[in-house]
Write an enzyme that holds these catalytic residues in place. Structure first.
Site, PDB file in Angstrom:
ATOM      1  N   ASP A   1       0.873  -1.135   0.043  1.00  0.00           N
ATOM      2  CA  ASP A   1       0.133   0.040   0.140  1.00  0.00           C
ATOM      3  C   ASP A   1       0.898   1.195  -0.016  1.00  0.00           C
ATOM      4  O   ASP A   1       1.852   1.319   0.532  1.00  0.00           O
ATOM      5  CB  ASP A   1      -0.971   0.018   1.214  1.00  0.00           C
ATOM      6  CG  ASP A   1      -2.021   0.924   1.203  1.00  0.00           C
ATOM      7  OD1 ASP A   1      -2.316   1.356   0.013  1.00  0.00           O
ATOM      8  OD2 ASP A   1      -2.693   1.218   2.355  1.00  0.00           O
TER       9      ASP A   1
ATOM     10  N   ARG B   1      -0.187   7.586  -2.858  1.00  0.00           N
ATOM     11  CA  ARG B   1       0.202   8.704  -2.242  1.00  0.00           C
ATOM     12  C   ARG B   1       1.856   9.032  -2.463  1.00  0.00           C
ATOM     13  O   ARG B   1       2.069  10.098  -2.562  1.00  0.00           O
ATOM     14  CB  ARG B   1       0.150   8.353  -0.766  1.00  0.00           C
ATOM     15  CG  ARG B   1      -1.112   8.751  -0.088  1.00  0.00           C
ATOM     16  CD  ARG B   1      -1.358   7.925   1.358  1.00  0.00           C
ATOM     17  NE  ARG B   1      -1.393   6.405   1.131  1.00  0.00           N
ATOM     18  CZ  ARG B   1      -1.242   5.629   2.161  1.00  0.00           C
ATOM     19  NH1 ARG B   1      -1.095   6.157   3.385  1.00  0.00           N
ATOM     20  NH2 ARG B   1      -1.356   4.578   1.936  1.00  0.00           N
TER      21      ARG B   1
ATOM     22  N   HIS C   1       2.852   3.770  -8.882  1.00  0.00           N
ATOM     23  CA  HIS C   1       2.841   2.316  -9.298  1.00  0.00           C
ATOM     24  C   HIS C   1       4.149   1.904 -10.130  1.00  0.00           C
ATOM     25  O   HIS C   1       4.515   0.788  -9.646  1.00  0.00           O
ATOM     26  CB  HIS C   1       1.410   1.947 -10.131  1.00  0.00           C
ATOM     27  CG  HIS C   1       0.217   2.362  -9.348  1.00  0.00           C
ATOM     28  ND1 HIS C   1      -0.022   1.802  -8.199  1.00  0.00           N
ATOM     29  CD2 HIS C   1      -0.814   3.013  -9.844  1.00  0.00           C
ATOM     30  CE1 HIS C   1      -1.207   2.271  -7.700  1.00  0.00           C
ATOM     31  NE2 HIS C   1      -1.829   3.009  -8.983  1.00  0.00           N
TER      32      HIS C   1
ATOM     33  N   ARG D   1     -11.442   2.175  -9.141  1.00  0.00           N
ATOM     34  CA  ARG D   1     -10.761   3.105  -9.494  1.00  0.00           C
ATOM     35  C   ARG D   1     -10.931   3.846 -10.740  1.00  0.00           C
ATOM     36  O   ARG D   1     -11.762   3.082 -11.667  1.00  0.00           O
ATOM     37  CB  ARG D   1      -9.339   2.785  -9.195  1.00  0.00           C
ATOM     38  CG  ARG D   1      -8.967   2.419  -8.029  1.00  0.00           C
ATOM     39  CD  ARG D   1      -7.356   2.024  -7.787  1.00  0.00           C
ATOM     40  NE  ARG D   1      -7.127   1.742  -6.195  1.00  0.00           N
ATOM     41  CZ  ARG D   1      -6.078   1.837  -5.634  1.00  0.00           C
ATOM     42  NH1 ARG D   1      -4.868   2.282  -6.286  1.00  0.00           N
ATOM     43  NH2 ARG D   1      -6.089   1.876  -4.206  1.00  0.00           N
TER      44      ARG D   1
ATOM     45  N   LEU E   1      11.482 -20.398  -5.438  1.00  0.00           N
ATOM     46  CA  LEU E   1      10.395 -19.486  -4.918  1.00  0.00           C
ATOM     47  C   LEU E   1       9.105 -19.280  -5.572  1.00  0.00           C
ATOM     48  O   LEU E   1       9.150 -19.181  -6.769  1.00  0.00           O
ATOM     49  CB  LEU E   1      10.955 -17.869  -4.782  1.00  0.00           C
ATOM     50  CG  LEU E   1       9.843 -16.899  -4.358  1.00  0.00           C
ATOM     51  CD1 LEU E   1       9.835 -16.938  -2.715  1.00  0.00           C
ATOM     52  CD2 LEU E   1      10.522 -15.430  -4.636  1.00  0.00           C
TER      53      LEU E   1
ATOM     54  N   ARG F   1       1.896  -4.957   5.821  1.00  0.00           N
ATOM     55  CA  ARG F   1       1.167  -3.975   5.015  1.00  0.00           C
ATOM     56  C   ARG F   1       2.103  -2.525   5.231  1.00  0.00           C
ATOM     57  O   ARG F   1       2.057  -2.030   6.385  1.00  0.00           O
ATOM     58  CB  ARG F   1      -0.217  -3.727   5.733  1.00  0.00           C
ATOM     59  CG  ARG F   1      -1.057  -2.758   4.811  1.00  0.00           C
ATOM     60  CD  ARG F   1      -2.416  -2.330   5.034  1.00  0.00           C
ATOM     61  NE  ARG F   1      -2.992  -1.726   4.141  1.00  0.00           N
ATOM     62  CZ  ARG F   1      -4.169  -1.743   3.752  1.00  0.00           C
ATOM     63  NH1 ARG F   1      -4.914  -2.648   3.993  1.00  0.00           N
ATOM     64  NH2 ARG F   1      -4.807  -0.974   2.810  1.00  0.00           N
TER      65      ARG F   1
HETATM   66  C1  FPP Z   1      -1.641  -0.023  -3.362  1.00  0.00           C
HETATM   67  O1  FPP Z   1      -1.366   1.358  -3.300  1.00  0.00           O
HETATM   68  C2  FPP Z   1      -1.304  -0.507  -4.674  1.00  0.00           C
HETATM   69  C3  FPP Z   1      -1.894  -1.121  -5.690  1.00  0.00           C
HETATM   70  C4  FPP Z   1      -3.438  -1.213  -5.780  1.00  0.00           C
HETATM   71  C5  FPP Z   1      -1.147  -1.748  -6.714  1.00  0.00           C
HETATM   72  C6  FPP Z   1       0.048  -2.429  -6.739  1.00  0.00           C
HETATM   73  C7  FPP Z   1       0.925  -2.429  -7.734  1.00  0.00           C
HETATM   74  C8  FPP Z   1       2.257  -2.353  -7.708  1.00  0.00           C
HETATM   75  C9  FPP Z   1       3.008  -2.839  -6.756  1.00  0.00           C
HETATM   76  C10 FPP Z   1       2.856  -2.332  -8.997  1.00  0.00           C
HETATM   77  C11 FPP Z   1       2.684  -3.475 -10.038  1.00  0.00           C
HETATM   78  C12 FPP Z   1       3.138  -5.013  -9.696  1.00  0.00           C
HETATM   79  C13 FPP Z   1       3.278  -5.888 -10.524  1.00  0.00           C
HETATM   80  C14 FPP Z   1       3.543  -7.058 -10.034  1.00  0.00           C
HETATM   81  C15 FPP Z   1       3.175  -5.586 -11.975  1.00  0.00           C
HETATM   82  P1  FPP Z   1      -2.511   2.491  -3.512  1.00  0.00           P
HETATM   83  O2  FPP Z   1      -2.471   3.031  -4.855  1.00  0.00           O
HETATM   84  O3  FPP Z   1      -3.763   2.169  -2.983  1.00  0.00           O
HETATM   85  O4  FPP Z   1      -1.759   3.676  -2.659  1.00  0.00           O
HETATM   86  P2  FPP Z   1      -2.721   4.813  -1.976  1.00  0.00           P
HETATM   87  O5  FPP Z   1      -3.110   4.074  -0.517  1.00  0.00           O
HETATM   88  O6  FPP Z   1      -1.350   5.703  -1.469  1.00  0.00           O
HETATM   89  O7  FPP Z   1      -3.701   5.545  -2.797  1.00  0.00           O
END
Ligand code: FPP
Length: 226
Positions: A12, A16, A29, A63, A122, A172
């Protein structure tokens, strides 16, 4: 010292991080993917056998379309560019969640799973379009359909995590303390670590620190510590 076989992570804080540093959630991302690579490497060094990453939940469809498209594009590029190398490194990729994406992404995911299915070093379980409540309801429906006796063994054979041991620890990042519909059954006895750092800032040192904390914990699984 506790053995550590399976780490699950709610990654998470990308949005931000992106807004704060690059004025764009999507940049977060992209940066988050670099952390994914670092944590995979470190997990191998730590001899962890399962790494489960929550990449997209059933709720993430709410989203904006632009962000969803960006995330799936990133995933497509990751699969295209990195799967051969992951395969060479003896890493197995398994998707948990419903593969209900574009034809191109569905095929890439299936191919990646097939190619790496016999690898042993893994196992990366990528939770994509995953929701724990859906998984549970679906499993109960299958129990009923097959007239199975209701017990733990019969229920978990219908989970998307079938054959995957339960996580020993959950991390987390992003300074938020909730489970967000992630592995609600499977985390019953996991040790939970909430980390203040946003996912793109999380690094190997932070990871090792949490692992060492986990290893020193007393785990009693409902028993008493003498
Ligand atoms: C949560 O942060 C993250 C996600 C919904 C996406 C996770 C994706 C990645 C780490 C990159 C892609 C991974 C792969 C394996 C291709 P958020 O966007 O909810 O953050 P926020 O709470 O700050 O809004």
């Amino acid at each position: 010292m506790n053995p550590l076989n399976h780490v699950a992570i709610i990654m998470d804080g990308n949005g931000r991080w992106g807004l704060k540093n690059k004025n764009s959630r999507n940049a977060g991302h992209k940066a988050g993917l670099l952390t994914v690579e670092k944590i995979i490497k470190s997990s191998i060094k730590q001899k962890i056998k399962h790494l489960t990453l929550y990449a997209f939940s059933t709720e993430n469809w709410r989203r904006p379309k632009k962000e969803i498209n960006f995330l799936f594009n990133l995933l497509e590029q990751f699969l295209i560019n990195r799967i051969d190398d992951l395969h060479k490194q003896n890493i197995k990729l398994k998707i948990i969640g419903v593969k209900d994406f574009s034809l191109k992404l569905n095929n890439l995911l299936k191919l990646a799973e097939k190619k790496t299915s016999k690898n042993k070093l893994l196992q990366i379980n990528l939770a994509l379009n995953y929701g724990s409540k859906f998984e549970l309801i679906n499993a109960f429906k299958l129990l009923r359909k097959n007239n199975d006796k209701i017990n733990e063994k019969n229920l978990i054979k219908y989970f998307q995590t079938k054959n995957i041991p339960d996580p020993d620890m959950l991390i987390r990042t992003g300074d938020t303390k909730r489970l967000s519909n992630f592995l609600l059954w499977q985390l019953a006895y996991a040790e939970i670590f909430f980390e203040k750092k946003l996912w793109p800032d999380f690094n190997e040192k932070d990871y090792i620190k949490l692992i060492n904390k986990f290893k020193k914990l007393k785990r009693n699984f409902g028993n008493i510590n003498e």
